[in-house]
Motif scaffolding. Sequence first.
Motif, short mmCIF file in Angstrom:
data_model
loop_
_atom_site.label_atom_id
_atom_site.label_comp_id
_atom_site.label_asym_id
_atom_site.label_seq_id
_atom_site.Cartn_x
_atom_site.Cartn_y
_atom_site.Cartn_z
N ASP A 50 7.25 -4.46 -10.49
CA ASP A 50 8.65 -4.39 -10.92
C ASP A 50 9.59 -4.33 -9.73
OD1 ASP A 50 8.41 -2.13 -13.82
OD2 ASP A 50 8.05 -4.29 -13.58
N ALA A 51 9.21 -3.52 -8.77
CA ALA A 51 10.08 -3.31 -7.61
C ALA A 51 10.24 -4.60 -6.81
CB ALA A 51 9.52 -2.20 -6.72
N TRP A 52 9.13 -5.31 -6.61
CA TRP A 52 9.22 -6.57 -5.86
C TRP A 52 10.08 -7.59 -6.60
CZ3 TRP A 52 8.64 -6.76 -0.99
CH2 TRP A 52 7.64 -6.03 -0.32
N PRO A 76 0.82 -1.23 0.00
CA PRO A 76 0.00 0.00 0.00
C PRO A 76 0.84 1.27 0.00
CG PRO A 76 -0.93 -1.60 1.52
CD PRO A 76 0.38 -2.16 1.07
N ALA A 77 1.87 1.30 0.83
CA ALA A 77 2.74 2.48 0.86
C ALA A 77 3.51 2.62 -0.45
CB ALA A 77 3.72 2.39 2.03
N MET A 78 3.91 1.48 -1.01
CA MET A 78 4.65 1.52 -2.28
C MET A 78 3.75 2.05 -3.40
SD MET A 78 6.65 -2.13 -1.80
CE MET A 78 7.64 -2.21 -3.30
N LEU A 79 2.50 1.64 -3.39
CA LEU A 79 1.56 2.11 -4.41
C LEU A 79 1.37 3.62 -4.31
CD1 LEU A 79 -1.25 -0.59 -4.49
CD2 LEU A 79 0.10 0.21 -6.43
N ARG A 80 1.17 4.08 -3.08
CA ARG A 80 0.95 5.51 -2.89
C ARG A 80 2.17 6.30 -3.33
NH1 ARG A 80 -2.22 9.34 -0.70
NH2 ARG A 80 -3.91 7.87 -0.47
N LEU A 81 3.35 5.78 -3.05
CA LEU A 81 4.57 6.48 -3.43
C LEU A 81 4.76 6.43 -4.94
CD1 LEU A 81 7.12 7.96 -2.63
CD2 LEU A 81 8.20 5.77 -2.15
N ALA A 82 4.57 5.26 -5.53
CA ALA A 82 4.73 5.11 -6.98
C ALA A 82 3.78 6.04 -7.72
CB ALA A 82 4.47 3.66 -7.39
N LEU A 121 13.57 -9.23 -5.33
CA LEU A 121 13.88 -10.66 -5.28
C LEU A 121 15.17 -10.96 -6.03
CD1 LEU A 121 10.41 -12.41 -5.81
CD2 LEU A 121 11.71 -12.14 -3.69
N ASN A 122 15.33 -10.33 -7.18
CA ASN A 122 16.54 -10.54 -7.97
C ASN A 122 17.78 -10.04 -7.25
OD1 ASN A 122 16.29 -11.87 -10.53
ND2 ASN A 122 14.92 -10.21 -11.17
N GLY A 123 17.61 -9.02 -6.44
CA GLY A 123 18.76 -8.42 -5.77
C GLY A 123 19.02 -8.95 -4.38
N LEU A 124 18.17 -9.86 -3.95
CA LEU A 124 18.21 -10.32 -2.56
C LEU A 124 19.58 -10.88 -2.14
CD1 LEU A 124 16.08 -10.18 -0.40
CD2 LEU A 124 15.38 -12.49 -0.99
N ASP A 125 20.19 -11.62 -3.02
CA ASP A 125 21.48 -12.23 -2.66
C ASP A 125 22.59 -11.20 -2.62
OD1 ASP A 125 20.59 -15.20 -4.46
OD2 ASP A 125 20.50 -14.80 -2.31
N SER A 130 13.80 2.10 -2.20
CA SER A 130 14.71 2.76 -3.15
C SER A 130 14.56 2.14 -4.53
CB SER A 130 16.17 2.62 -2.70
OG SER A 130 16.38 3.35 -1.53
N ILE A 131 14.45 0.82 -4.55
CA ILE A 131 14.22 0.14 -5.83
C ILE A 131 12.92 0.64 -6.44
CG2 ILE A 131 13.74 -2.09 -6.92
CD1 ILE A 131 15.54 -3.37 -4.76
N LEU A 132 11.90 0.75 -5.59
CA LEU A 132 10.60 1.23 -6.07
C LEU A 132 10.71 2.63 -6.65
CD1 LEU A 132 7.50 1.09 -6.32
CD2 LEU A 132 7.42 2.22 -4.12
N VAL A 133 11.37 3.53 -5.96
CA VAL A 133 11.48 4.90 -6.45
C VAL A 133 12.15 4.92 -7.81
CG1 VAL A 133 12.61 7.13 -6.04
CG2 VAL A 133 11.42 5.99 -4.18
N ASN A 134 13.20 4.12 -7.96
CA ASN A 134 13.88 4.05 -9.26
C ASN A 134 12.94 3.55 -10.36
OD1 ASN A 134 16.42 4.99 -8.74
ND2 ASN A 134 17.12 3.04 -7.92
N ARG A 135 12.22 2.47 -10.07
CA ARG A 135 11.32 1.90 -11.07
C ARG A 135 10.19 2.89 -11.40
NH1 ARG A 135 12.95 -3.67 -11.68
NH2 ARG A 135 15.02 -3.51 -10.78
N ALA A 136 9.65 3.50 -10.37
CA ALA A 136 8.54 4.42 -10.58
C ALA A 136 8.98 5.65 -11.37
CB ALA A 136 7.92 4.83 -9.25
N LYS A 137 10.17 6.14 -11.07
CA LYS A 137 10.68 7.29 -11.81
C LYS A 137 10.87 6.94 -13.28
CE LYS A 137 13.24 10.01 -8.36
NZ LYS A 137 14.58 10.34 -7.84
N SER A 138 11.45 5.76 -13.55
CA SER A 138 11.65 5.34 -14.94
C SER A 138 10.32 5.26 -15.66
CB SER A 138 12.32 3.97 -15.01
OG SER A 138 13.56 4.00 -14.36
N ARG A 139 9.35 4.65 -14.98
CA ARG A 139 8.02 4.55 -15.59
C ARG A 139 7.41 5.91 -15.81
NH1 ARG A 139 5.13 0.13 -16.55
NH2 ARG A 139 6.36 -1.70 -16.02
N GLY A 140 7.63 6.80 -14.87
CA GLY A 140 7.08 8.14 -14.99
C GLY A 140 7.63 8.84 -16.23
#
Lengths: 104, 218
Positions: free
Chosen positions: B61-63, B39-45, B67-71, B85-95
Amino acid sequence: MTTMHGLTCREIVELVTDYLDGDLDADTTAALEAHLAVCPGCARYLDQIRETIATLGEISSDTLSAEVQSGLLQAFDAFRRPTSTEPAGIDRRPGRPPAAQTQD
Amino acid sequence: MNEPTPGTSTLSGADRVVLAGLRAGDEATFAALVHQWSPAMLRLARQFVSTGQSAQDAVQDAWLGMLNGLDRFDGRASLRTWTFSILVNRAKSRGVRDGRTVVDPPAEDDGYDLPTVDPERFQGPDGRYPDGWTPAGVPQPWHQPEKRAVAGDTLSLVEQTLDRLPARQRLVVTLRDVQGFDADEVCTLLEISAADQRRLLHRGRAALRTALEEYYRA
Protein backbone atom coordinates in the motif's frame (compact mmCIF):
# COMPACT_ATOMS: atom_id res chain seq x y z
CA MET A 1 35.12 6.50 41.44
CA THR A 2 32.46 9.05 42.35
CA THR A 3 32.41 12.79 42.19
CA MET A 4 35.16 13.07 39.67
CA HIS A 5 35.08 16.33 37.85
CA GLY A 6 31.50 16.85 38.99
CA LEU A 7 29.78 13.74 37.62
CA THR A 8 28.87 10.67 39.63
CA CYS A 9 28.50 7.15 38.29
CA ARG A 10 24.78 7.39 38.99
CA GLU A 11 24.63 10.45 36.74
CA ILE A 12 26.91 9.05 34.06
CA VAL A 13 24.65 6.10 33.25
CA GLU A 14 21.80 8.51 32.53
CA LEU A 15 23.95 10.62 30.18
CA VAL A 16 25.18 7.90 27.85
CA THR A 17 22.41 8.28 25.27
CA ASP A 18 22.91 12.02 24.95
CA TYR A 19 26.66 11.49 24.84
CA LEU A 20 26.48 8.98 22.00
CA ASP A 21 24.22 11.34 20.03
CA GLY A 22 26.56 14.26 20.59
CA ASP A 23 23.88 16.17 22.47
CA LEU A 24 25.86 17.07 25.57
CA ASP A 25 27.36 20.52 25.88
CA ALA A 26 31.13 20.85 25.82
CA ASP A 27 31.56 21.09 29.60
CA THR A 28 29.44 18.03 30.34
CA THR A 29 31.15 16.08 27.59
CA ALA A 30 34.53 16.93 29.06
CA ALA A 31 33.36 16.00 32.55
CA LEU A 32 31.93 12.70 31.31
CA GLU A 33 35.05 11.76 29.38
CA ALA A 34 37.24 12.68 32.33
CA HIS A 35 35.15 10.43 34.55
CA LEU A 36 35.30 7.55 32.08
CA ALA A 37 39.07 7.86 31.94
CA VAL A 38 39.38 7.00 35.63
CA CYS A 39 36.28 4.87 36.25
CA PRO A 40 36.45 1.40 34.73
CA GLY A 41 32.89 0.58 35.81
CA CYS A 42 31.38 3.44 33.84
CA ALA A 43 33.73 2.91 30.91
CA ARG A 44 32.53 -0.67 30.80
CA TYR A 45 28.89 0.44 31.04
CA LEU A 46 29.30 2.69 28.02
CA ASP A 47 31.06 -0.06 26.07
CA GLN A 48 28.22 -2.41 26.89
CA ILE A 49 25.68 0.09 25.61
CA ARG A 50 27.72 0.36 22.41
CA GLU A 51 27.85 -3.40 22.09
CA THR A 52 24.09 -3.59 22.60
CA ILE A 53 23.59 -1.09 19.79
CA ALA A 54 25.95 -3.04 17.54
CA THR A 55 24.03 -6.25 18.18
CA LEU A 56 20.76 -4.50 17.38
CA GLY A 57 22.28 -3.44 14.09
CA GLU A 58 22.77 -7.07 13.14
CA ILE A 59 19.10 -7.91 13.31
CA SER A 60 17.99 -8.74 9.81
CA SER A 61 14.60 -8.10 8.32
CA ASP A 62 12.24 -10.02 6.12
CA THR A 63 11.97 -9.11 2.48
CA LEU A 64 8.90 -8.39 0.42
CA SER A 65 7.50 -11.46 -1.27
CA ALA A 66 8.53 -11.90 -4.89
CA GLU A 67 4.89 -11.65 -5.92
CA VAL A 68 4.46 -8.27 -4.28
CA GLN A 69 7.72 -6.99 -5.69
CA SER A 70 6.85 -7.92 -9.26
CA GLY A 71 3.36 -6.51 -8.78
CA LEU A 72 4.88 -3.22 -7.71
CA LEU A 73 7.13 -3.11 -10.76
CA GLN A 74 4.12 -3.74 -12.98
CA ALA A 75 2.27 -0.95 -11.23
CA PHE A 76 5.24 1.34 -11.71
CA ASP A 77 5.46 0.57 -15.41
CA ALA A 78 1.74 1.19 -15.87
CA PHE A 79 1.94 4.32 -13.82
CA ARG A 80 4.87 5.90 -15.58
CA ARG A 81 3.80 4.86 -19.07
CA PRO A 82 5.77 7.27 -21.28
CA THR A 83 2.89 7.73 -23.71
CA SER A 84 0.49 9.10 -21.12
CA THR A 85 0.52 12.82 -20.51
CA GLU A 86 -0.77 12.39 -17.00
CA PRO A 87 0.17 9.56 -14.70
CA ALA A 88 -2.59 7.04 -14.15
CA GLY A 89 -3.78 6.58 -10.63
CA ILE A 90 -3.42 3.21 -9.00
CA ASP A 91 -6.65 1.79 -7.70
CA ARG A 92 -6.00 -1.88 -7.99
CA ARG A 93 -3.02 -4.05 -7.26
CA PRO A 94 -1.95 -6.25 -10.16
CA GLY A 95 -1.61 -9.92 -9.35
CA ARG A 96 -3.22 -9.63 -5.96
CA PRO A 97 -6.02 -12.10 -5.28
CA PRO A 98 -9.07 -10.48 -3.73
CA ALA A 99 -9.95 -10.88 -0.09
CA ALA A 100 -7.80 -13.88 0.86
CA GLN A 101 -5.76 -13.18 3.97
CA THR A 102 -3.29 -15.81 5.00
CA GLN A 103 -2.18 -16.25 8.58
CA ASP A 104 1.27 -15.18 9.63
CA MET B 1 -0.58 24.42 -2.82
CA ASN B 2 2.61 25.38 -4.60
CA GLU B 3 3.63 23.73 -7.83
CA PRO B 4 6.05 20.98 -6.77
CA THR B 5 9.52 21.38 -8.16
CA PRO B 6 11.50 18.23 -8.99
CA GLY B 7 14.39 19.16 -6.78
CA THR B 8 14.18 21.76 -4.08
CA SER B 9 17.28 23.14 -2.44
CA THR B 10 16.70 21.07 0.69
CA LEU B 11 16.73 17.71 -1.07
CA SER B 12 19.98 15.78 -1.02
CA GLY B 13 21.80 15.16 -4.28
CA ALA B 14 21.11 11.45 -3.98
CA ASP B 15 17.41 12.07 -3.49
CA ARG B 16 17.30 14.36 -6.50
CA VAL B 17 18.84 11.68 -8.70
CA VAL B 18 16.41 9.06 -7.46
CA LEU B 19 13.45 11.36 -7.84
CA ALA B 20 14.44 12.23 -11.41
CA GLY B 21 14.75 8.53 -12.21
CA LEU B 22 11.35 7.75 -10.75
CA ARG B 23 9.67 10.63 -12.55
CA ALA B 24 11.32 9.55 -15.80
CA GLY B 25 9.79 6.09 -15.37
CA ASP B 26 13.09 4.30 -14.83
CA GLU B 27 12.10 0.89 -13.50
CA ALA B 28 15.58 0.07 -12.25
CA THR B 29 15.52 3.08 -9.96
CA PHE B 30 12.20 2.04 -8.48
CA ALA B 31 13.23 -1.61 -8.15
CA ALA B 32 16.39 -0.62 -6.30
CA LEU B 33 14.45 1.57 -3.91
CA VAL B 34 11.90 -1.16 -3.22
CA HIS B 35 14.71 -3.63 -2.59
CA GLN B 36 16.60 -1.25 -0.35
CA TRP B 37 13.78 0.07 1.84
CA SER B 38 11.24 -2.75 2.01
CA PRO B 39 12.97 -4.78 4.75
CA ALA B 40 12.95 -1.78 7.09
CA MET B 41 9.39 -0.95 6.05
CA LEU B 42 8.27 -4.50 6.80
CA ARG B 43 9.87 -4.46 10.22
CA LEU B 44 8.27 -1.12 11.02
CA ALA B 45 4.85 -2.09 9.66
CA ARG B 46 4.95 -5.30 11.70
CA GLN B 47 4.92 -3.24 14.86
CA PHE B 48 1.52 -1.83 14.00
CA VAL B 49 -0.29 -4.78 12.44
CA SER B 50 -1.21 -8.28 13.55
CA THR B 51 0.36 -10.55 10.95
CA GLY B 52 3.29 -10.78 8.59
CA GLN B 53 0.87 -10.85 5.66
CA SER B 54 -0.72 -7.66 6.89
CA ALA B 55 2.72 -6.07 7.07
CA GLN B 56 3.40 -7.12 3.45
CA ASP B 57 0.07 -5.55 2.46
CA ALA B 58 0.86 -2.34 4.33
CA VAL B 59 4.22 -2.04 2.62
CA GLN B 60 2.62 -2.67 -0.78
CA ASP B 61 0.00 0.00 0.00
CA ALA B 62 2.73 2.40 0.98
CA TRP B 63 4.69 1.94 -2.24
CA LEU B 64 1.56 2.44 -4.33
CA GLY B 65 0.70 5.49 -2.26
CA MET B 66 4.20 6.79 -2.79
CA LEU B 67 3.89 6.35 -6.56
CA ASN B 68 0.53 8.09 -6.55
CA GLY B 69 1.94 10.97 -4.57
CA LEU B 70 5.19 11.31 -6.45
CA ASP B 71 4.14 14.30 -8.52
CA ARG B 72 3.00 16.12 -5.39
CA PHE B 73 6.19 15.40 -3.44
CA ASP B 74 7.57 18.81 -2.56
CA GLY B 75 10.96 17.75 -1.25
CA ARG B 76 10.62 19.32 2.17
CA ALA B 77 11.31 15.97 3.82
CA SER B 78 13.73 13.44 2.41
CA LEU B 79 12.31 10.85 0.05
CA ARG B 80 12.81 8.19 2.68
CA THR B 81 11.13 10.11 5.49
CA TRP B 82 8.22 10.90 3.20
CA THR B 83 7.85 7.30 2.04
CA PHE B 84 8.12 5.92 5.56
CA SER B 85 5.55 8.44 6.79
CA ILE B 86 3.16 7.05 4.21
CA LEU B 87 4.00 3.58 5.48
CA VAL B 88 3.35 4.49 9.11
CA ASN B 89 -0.05 5.89 8.15
CA ARG B 90 -1.00 2.81 6.15
CA ALA B 91 0.28 0.43 8.80
CA LYS B 92 -1.56 2.25 11.57
CA SER B 93 -4.82 2.14 9.59
CA ARG B 94 -4.34 -1.55 8.98
CA GLY B 95 -3.53 -2.10 12.62
CA VAL B 96 -6.79 -0.49 13.63
CA ARG B 97 -8.65 -2.66 11.09
CA ASP B 98 -6.78 -5.71 12.42
CA GLY B 99 -8.14 -4.79 15.81
CA ARG B 100 -4.69 -4.19 17.16
CA THR B 101 -4.05 -1.48 19.70
CA VAL B 102 -1.48 0.47 17.82
CA VAL B 103 0.81 2.29 20.12
CA ASP B 104 0.64 2.47 23.88
CA PRO B 105 -0.34 5.85 25.24
CA PRO B 106 2.37 7.94 26.87
CA ALA B 107 1.31 6.57 30.26
CA GLU B 108 3.40 3.52 29.42
CA ASP B 109 6.44 5.65 29.96
CA ASP B 110 5.50 6.51 33.49
CA GLY B 111 9.10 5.71 34.32
CA TYR B 112 9.57 9.16 32.88
CA ASP B 113 12.79 10.18 34.51
CA LEU B 114 13.23 7.17 36.71
CA PRO B 115 16.71 5.69 36.75
CA THR B 116 17.49 3.22 34.01
CA VAL B 117 19.93 1.36 36.21
CA ASP B 118 18.82 -0.21 39.49
CA PRO B 119 19.59 2.38 42.20
CA GLU B 120 20.77 -0.46 44.46
CA ARG B 121 23.83 -0.68 42.26
CA PHE B 122 25.09 2.68 43.50
CA GLN B 123 26.35 3.63 46.92
CA GLY B 124 24.23 5.80 49.16
CA PRO B 125 25.32 9.05 50.81
CA ASP B 126 27.06 7.10 53.57
CA GLY B 127 29.01 4.93 51.19
CA ARG B 128 32.71 5.24 50.68
CA TYR B 129 32.07 6.76 47.28
CA PRO B 130 28.54 8.21 47.32
CA ASP B 131 26.69 7.63 44.05
CA GLY B 132 29.52 5.46 42.79
CA TRP B 133 29.08 1.84 41.79
CA THR B 134 28.89 -0.71 44.59
CA PRO B 135 31.29 -3.64 44.28
CA ALA B 136 28.34 -5.93 43.59
CA GLY B 137 26.70 -3.49 41.20
CA VAL B 138 29.59 -2.42 39.01
CA PRO B 139 29.33 -3.73 35.42
CA GLN B 140 31.34 -6.90 34.90
CA PRO B 141 33.20 -7.78 31.72
CA TRP B 142 31.03 -9.70 29.29
CA HIS B 143 33.60 -11.53 27.30
CA GLN B 144 35.52 -13.94 29.48
CA PRO B 145 37.63 -16.50 27.67
CA GLU B 146 36.16 -19.32 29.72
CA LYS B 147 32.57 -18.27 28.99
CA ARG B 148 32.45 -17.79 25.29
CA ALA B 149 29.04 -16.59 24.18
CA VAL B 150 27.43 -17.96 21.07
CA ALA B 151 26.85 -15.05 18.72
CA GLY B 152 23.50 -16.40 17.57
CA ASP B 153 22.29 -16.61 21.16
CA THR B 154 22.93 -12.97 21.92
CA LEU B 155 21.26 -11.90 18.68
CA SER B 156 18.15 -13.96 19.48
CA LEU B 157 18.11 -12.66 23.01
CA VAL B 158 18.26 -9.06 21.83
CA GLU B 159 15.51 -9.70 19.28
CA GLN B 160 13.27 -11.32 21.87
CA THR B 161 13.88 -8.61 24.43
CA LEU B 162 13.21 -5.97 21.81
CA ASP B 163 9.88 -7.61 20.98
CA ARG B 164 8.86 -7.43 24.63
CA LEU B 165 9.75 -3.78 25.20
CA PRO B 166 6.89 -1.31 25.62
CA ALA B 167 5.65 -0.42 22.15
CA ARG B 168 7.03 3.09 21.90
CA GLN B 169 10.45 2.08 23.19
CA ARG B 170 10.48 -0.80 20.73
CA LEU B 171 9.59 1.53 17.85
CA VAL B 172 12.30 4.04 18.64
CA VAL B 173 15.03 1.47 19.26
CA THR B 174 14.08 -0.37 16.07
CA LEU B 175 14.22 2.76 13.95
CA ARG B 176 17.39 4.15 15.52
CA ASP B 177 19.52 1.09 16.21
CA VAL B 178 18.15 -1.69 14.01
CA GLN B 179 17.44 0.48 10.98
CA GLY B 180 19.89 3.32 11.53
CA PHE B 181 17.51 6.24 11.14
CA ASP B 182 18.60 9.47 12.79
CA ALA B 183 16.82 11.17 15.67
CA ASP B 184 15.14 13.86 13.56
CA GLU B 185 13.72 11.35 11.14
CA VAL B 186 12.36 9.21 13.98
CA CYS B 187 10.67 12.23 15.54
CA THR B 188 9.04 13.05 12.19
CA LEU B 189 7.92 9.49 11.51
CA LEU B 190 6.51 8.81 14.93
CA GLU B 191 5.32 12.38 15.56
CA ILE B 192 7.07 12.58 18.90
CA SER B 193 9.19 15.27 20.49
CA ALA B 194 12.97 15.14 20.61
CA ALA B 195 12.76 14.73 24.38
CA ASP B 196 10.41 11.76 24.07
CA GLN B 197 12.55 10.16 21.39
CA ARG B 198 15.63 10.49 23.56
CA ARG B 199 13.90 9.13 26.66
CA LEU B 200 12.39 6.16 24.83
CA LEU B 201 15.72 5.32 23.22
CA HIS B 202 17.54 5.68 26.52
CA ARG B 203 15.14 3.41 28.42
CA GLY B 204 14.96 0.85 25.64
CA ARG B 205 18.72 0.56 25.25
CA ALA B 206 19.20 0.29 29.03
CA ALA B 207 16.68 -2.55 29.19
CA LEU B 208 18.42 -4.37 26.35
CA ARG B 209 21.83 -3.94 27.94
CA THR B 210 20.46 -5.37 31.17
CA ALA B 211 19.11 -8.40 29.34
CA LEU B 212 22.52 -9.04 27.79
CA GLU B 213 24.18 -8.52 31.15
CA GLU B 214 21.97 -11.16 32.74
CA TYR B 215 22.78 -13.55 29.91
CA TYR B 216 26.51 -13.10 30.41
CA ARG B 217 26.23 -13.43 34.15
CA ALA B 218 24.45 -16.78 33.96
